[in-house]
Design a protein around this motif. Structure first.
Motif, mmCIF file in Angstrom:
data_model
loop_
_atom_site.group_PDB
_atom_site.id
_atom_site.type_symbol
_atom_site.label_atom_id
_atom_site.label_comp_id
_atom_site.label_asym_id
_atom_site.label_seq_id
_atom_site.Cartn_x
_atom_site.Cartn_y
_atom_site.Cartn_z
ATOM 1 N N SER A 93 0.863 -1.216 0.020
ATOM 2 C CA SER A 93 -0.050 0.113 -0.031
ATOM 3 C C SER A 93 0.592 1.403 0.000
ATOM 4 C CB SER A 93 -0.891 -0.001 1.162
ATOM 5 O OG SER A 93 -1.737 -1.024 1.098
ATOM 6 N N MET A 94 2.021 1.213 0.760
ATOM 7 C CA MET A 94 2.979 2.404 0.768
ATOM 8 C C MET A 94 3.453 2.603 -0.473
ATOM 9 S SD MET A 94 4.556 2.003 4.611
ATOM 10 C CE MET A 94 5.754 3.329 4.299
ATOM 11 N N MET A 95 3.780 1.531 -1.184
ATOM 12 C CA MET A 95 4.497 1.756 -2.686
ATOM 13 C C MET A 95 3.591 2.270 -3.748
ATOM 14 S SD MET A 95 6.787 -1.804 -2.656
ATOM 15 C CE MET A 95 7.752 -1.202 -4.117
ATOM 16 N N ASP A 96 2.191 2.009 -3.557
ATOM 17 C CA ASP A 96 1.374 2.315 -4.289
ATOM 18 C C ASP A 96 0.994 3.973 -4.412
ATOM 19 O OD1 ASP A 96 1.020 -0.044 -5.541
ATOM 20 O OD2 ASP A 96 -0.740 -0.599 -4.603
ATOM 21 N N ILE A 97 1.542 4.498 -3.230
ATOM 22 C CA ILE A 97 1.236 5.904 -3.077
ATOM 23 C C ILE A 97 1.915 6.733 -4.061
ATOM 24 C CG2 ILE A 97 1.498 7.943 -1.457
ATOM 25 C CD1 ILE A 97 1.156 6.068 0.769
ATOM 26 N N GLU A 98 1.235 7.680 -4.784
ATOM 27 C CA GLU A 98 2.044 8.354 -5.745
ATOM 28 C C GLU A 98 1.888 9.956 -5.541
ATOM 29 O OE1 GLU A 98 0.106 7.587 -9.385
ATOM 30 O OE2 GLU A 98 0.588 5.539 -9.490
ATOM 31 N N THR A 99 3.079 10.694 -5.870
ATOM 32 C CA THR A 99 2.982 12.052 -5.693
ATOM 33 C C THR A 99 2.184 12.821 -6.502
ATOM 34 O OG1 THR A 99 5.262 11.917 -5.082
ATOM 35 C CG2 THR A 99 4.628 14.079 -5.630
ATOM 36 N N ALA A 100 1.439 13.894 -6.005
ATOM 37 C CA ALA A 100 0.463 14.489 -6.969
ATOM 38 C C ALA A 100 1.456 15.302 -8.033
ATOM 39 C CB ALA A 100 -0.344 15.454 -6.027
ATOM 40 N N ASP A 101 0.886 15.338 -9.332
ATOM 41 C CA ASP A 101 1.362 16.079 -10.541
ATOM 42 C C ASP A 101 0.846 17.293 -10.801
ATOM 43 O OD1 ASP A 101 -0.608 14.632 -11.389
ATOM 44 O OD2 ASP A 101 0.404 13.685 -13.130
ATOM 45 N N ARG A 102 -0.333 17.651 -10.172
ATOM 46 C CA ARG A 102 -1.122 18.793 -10.729
ATOM 47 C C ARG A 102 -1.459 19.596 -9.314
ATOM 48 N NH1 ARG A 102 -5.323 17.023 -15.331
ATOM 49 N NH2 ARG A 102 -3.949 16.056 -16.861
#
Length: 407
Positions: free
Chosen positions: A382-391
């Motif tokens: 679950s932690m690895m699926d967290i993505e940084t917002a790009d907008r």
């Protein structure tokens, strides 16, 4: 406020000791004429009620008191599937008995109701002759020694209880006996030692006292090889087949030859219709191995047997087979240990078993660890699926407004 109530409740539960209680009543006159009878005359399952009614009947009470005891101790079985409490089992079968798996602080209940109470140690009961003057006698059974297993201690206590009961039965025809403990033992004795290790098959020392007549006895295992350099025990008759297992016949193995040369030992056992030979080698790596096994001087294939020095090798059912000659030999209760240096009195060391054993605590631990690893794995995924917002909103750009039209 709730946490204080919880603390009080927890401390109260900690102060309550629940241990098993076994009670039996001996009345020589009634037992000789009527067999089992109903001494309690009630269906009460409360220890306080039972002790109160027995005490009112003016029956002498003997309490055999362990320091620790749990239900797991009473279900221990030895290598042959027999109980380690043959004396208590004979009381259950011969007299009217009642068993309570869990009782709260039984010794405190007994001391409160059945007073006056006299307390002695089991080591001094032979010198105690004034018990007939008291209503209740509490006998503290000796604790375990540092070099003694709990199972052996309980077996000795069972024999001690049998001896004391015989002595007290000669003094009084009517006795009420109780076997219990002060505290519970929350471990499973001896069962926790079954990881690749077994109890010795070697019989106990002949110097110990023999049990009284009528006591259930176990079959003694006599070593068939008791040399200064080798100890071998077989607990039962073997089975031999010369037609690939189509028909087995019992064989009794006995020593026929034993020789030592340097670091090699050769042992031959003769069963009449079959002869089996073991070649044992002491290695320089701290292990002794059985390098070769032959049936009627013909080698057989077998899994490597390598055992650490000062350990014995045990197998409940050792199967030796030769596919070429269709010979099969089954040896029951096989235990062997060679000694590199001569010793006057041999005793088996801890046994390395041919079959691994996984106990319930081990399975429980593996199950719990598996769940924790699964939770950890899910968390990491679950932690690895967290993505940084790009907008992001532009603070200097045009503000978007939502308009709502009303018709």
């Amino acid at each position: 406020m709730f946490k204080y109530y919880f603390l009080v409740f927890f401390l109260h539960m900690q102060s309550i000791e629940q241990v098993p209680v076994l009670m039996w009543e001996t009345n020589q006159e009634l037992n000789s004429t009527l067999g089992k009878y109903s001494p309690l005359e009630s269906k009460a399952h409360d220890l306080r009620t039972i002790i109160s009614r027995i005490f009112k009947r003016k029956i002498p009470i003997i309490v055999y008191l362990e320091e620790t005891l749990s239900l797991e101790d009473l279900i221990i079985r030895n290598e042959y599937g027999s109980t380690i409490f043959p004396g208590l089992s004979s009381f259950i079968n011969s007299f009217n008995s009642y068993f309570m798996p869990y009782a709260e602080n039984p010794i405190e209940t007994i001391e409160e109701i059945a007073s006056p109470v006299k307390k002695i140690d089991s080591s001094s009961f032979h010198d105690y002759n004034n018990w007939h003057e008291l209503a209740t006698l509490v006998i503290n059974l000796k604790m375990i020694k540092t070099n003694e297993s709990r199972e052996n201690m309980l077996k000795k206590h069972d024999f001690t209880i049998l001896q004391m009961h015989s002595k007290f039965a000669n003094m009084h025809t009517h006795i009420f006996s109780i076997f219990t403990a002060r505290y519970p033992s929350w471990i499973i004795p001896e069962y926790s030692e079954r990881h690749n290790f077994k109890k010795l098959l070697q019989s106990e020392s002949e110097s110990e006292s023999e049990p009284p007549t009528g006591t259930p006895t176990e079959t003694k295992v006599v070593p068939i090889v008791d040399d200064k350099n080798l100890l071998l025990v077989i607990s039962g008759n073997g089975e031999y087949s010369s037609d690939n297992g189509a028909k087995f016949s019992p064989v009794t193995l006995s020593r026929s030859d034993f020789s030592i040369k340097d670091n090699d030992m050769t042992l031959s056992l003769d069963g009449g219709g079959v002869k089996v030979t073991f070649i044992i080698v002491f290695g320089s790596d701290g292990f002794w191995t059985i390098e070769n096994i032959t049936l009627d001087e013909k080698p057989i294939s077998f899994d490597e047997i390598a055992v650490p020095m000062n350990f014995s090798y045990h197998c409940s059912n050792l199967v030796l087979s030769n596919e070429a000659t269709k010979q099969i030999l089954k040896i029951i209760g096989f235990q062997i240990q060679p000694f590199k240096d001569e010793q006057e009195q041999q005793q088996f060391g801890d046994a390395y078993d041919c079959v691994g054993f996984v106990s319930i605590p081990i399975c429980s631990g593996i199950f719990i660890v598996s769940i924790l690893l699964l939770i950890l794995f899910c968390g990491i995924v679950s932690m690895m699926d967290i993505e940084t917002a790009d907008r992001y909103d532009d603070p200097n750009g045009k503000v978007f407004k939502a308009y709502v039209e009303y018709s």
